[in-house]
Write a protein that holds these residues in place. Sequence first.
Motif, PDB file in Angstrom:
ATOM      1  N   GLN A 106      94.875  31.075 155.218  1.00 37.74           N
ATOM      2  CA  GLN A 106      95.962  30.867 156.173  1.00 37.74           C
ATOM      3  C   GLN A 106      95.346  30.635 157.548  1.00 37.74           C
ATOM      4  O   GLN A 106      94.791  31.541 158.164  1.00 37.74           O
ATOM      5  CB  GLN A 106      96.855  32.107 156.185  1.00 37.74           C
ATOM      6  CG  GLN A 106      98.145  31.923 156.921  1.00 37.74           C
ATOM      7  CD  GLN A 106      99.079  30.977 156.161  1.00 37.74           C
ATOM      8  OE1 GLN A 106      98.839  30.584 155.034  1.00 37.74           O
ATOM      9  NE2 GLN A 106     100.142  30.598 156.816  1.00 37.74           N
ATOM     10  N   GLN A 160     109.934  30.827 149.515  1.00 38.29           N
ATOM     11  CA  GLN A 160     108.753  31.712 149.550  1.00 38.29           C
ATOM     12  C   GLN A 160     107.641  31.097 150.396  1.00 38.29           C
ATOM     13  O   GLN A 160     107.018  31.782 151.204  1.00 38.29           O
ATOM     14  CB  GLN A 160     108.246  31.974 148.131  1.00 38.29           C
ATOM     15  CG  GLN A 160     109.077  33.026 147.404  1.00 38.29           C
ATOM     16  CD  GLN A 160     108.790  33.075 145.909  1.00 38.29           C
ATOM     17  OE1 GLN A 160     107.866  32.439 145.408  1.00 38.29           O
ATOM     18  NE2 GLN A 160     109.618  33.819 145.186  1.00 38.29           N
ATOM     19  N   SER A 196     106.539  32.548 154.230  1.00 40.85           N
ATOM     20  CA  SER A 196     105.180  33.071 154.439  1.00 40.85           C
ATOM     21  C   SER A 196     104.551  32.500 155.713  1.00 40.85           C
ATOM     22  O   SER A 196     103.474  32.934 156.121  1.00 40.85           O
ATOM     23  CB  SER A 196     104.292  32.733 153.234  1.00 40.85           C
ATOM     24  OG  SER A 196     103.965  31.352 153.243  1.00 40.85           O
TER      25      SER A 196
END
Length: 274
Positions: A8, A188, A192
């Motif tokens: 990420q 989802q 996130s």
Amino acid sequence: MIFSTVEQPDIVTLKGVLPASLEVFGCSGSVGDPGNGTSCFLLNQDVLIDAGSGVMAMNTAQMSKINHVLLTHTHLDHVSGLPFLVESRQHSQASPLYVYAQQKTIDVLRQHVFNDLIWPDFTAIPSTESPALKFVTIQPHVELMLGGAILIPFAVNHSVPTLGFVIKSSSGVLAISSDTYLTDELSQVLNSMVQVDHLIIESSFSNKDKKLSELTLHLCPSLLATQLNKLDTCRNVWVSYLKEWDRIQTEREIEDLEFNFPLKLLRQGQTIRF
Ligand SMILES: Nc1ncnc2c1ncn2[C@@H]1O[C@@H]2COP(=O)(O)O[C@H]2[C@H]1O
């Protein structure tokens, strides 16, 4: 939500990631409006997301700058312009046009389109060593970095294998649902993210065709509301892929939906900067 290849990221510090522009060359769900072709979005002049009939609104100079095409799925409203793009572009570019899609999508295009019957097999033209077209297999959650942006494919819920994409620029995040029925995957993935600036999502049919939406795995405004209620937040939601034969009624029903984030109708000719 776990992503492979790149953790990420802190997108501002990632080398090579730039501010992005997404030009809408087509975002209709059908033909019927000569001013709005089917699915075709140009990212930073270099990367095309889907190659539907919106390709027909491009001139040769715009087509020659495209080096990469990401396909969400095989349906004609998302790929019908690809054969013409490949043919035109080879006359101004020696490098191949890279087309990224799931393996099942590539197999269908090879077998049913670029088969020397419907269209020449440009993966072997002018030669297999130096072709005009190269396919690249992509998978959900395996990130790509193209055209100064990070692209993350994710699976959605349609009648054939279909991907949506999250696009991260140096200053924001945009997601495209492609064609989908209700899907947990979309919410989802987006929930996130720290922030989602833009979501392009479909509402193909009006509410009177809810059964057809369920049969063909699309959304209508009432199903769109169910889908959007799964989202924590999104700065701008752009509704697309309306079928032209019922656009007026579908738009009316979309305008009646109430959320605490803005809901807008996407049109060909718009540019979203993020
Ligand atoms: N059973 C059906 N009845 C009517 N239209 C259909 C049916 N199945 C598919 N379609 C249409 O065919 C289109 C194929 O592309 P889409 O999935 O965008 O949208 C689909 C519908 O508009």
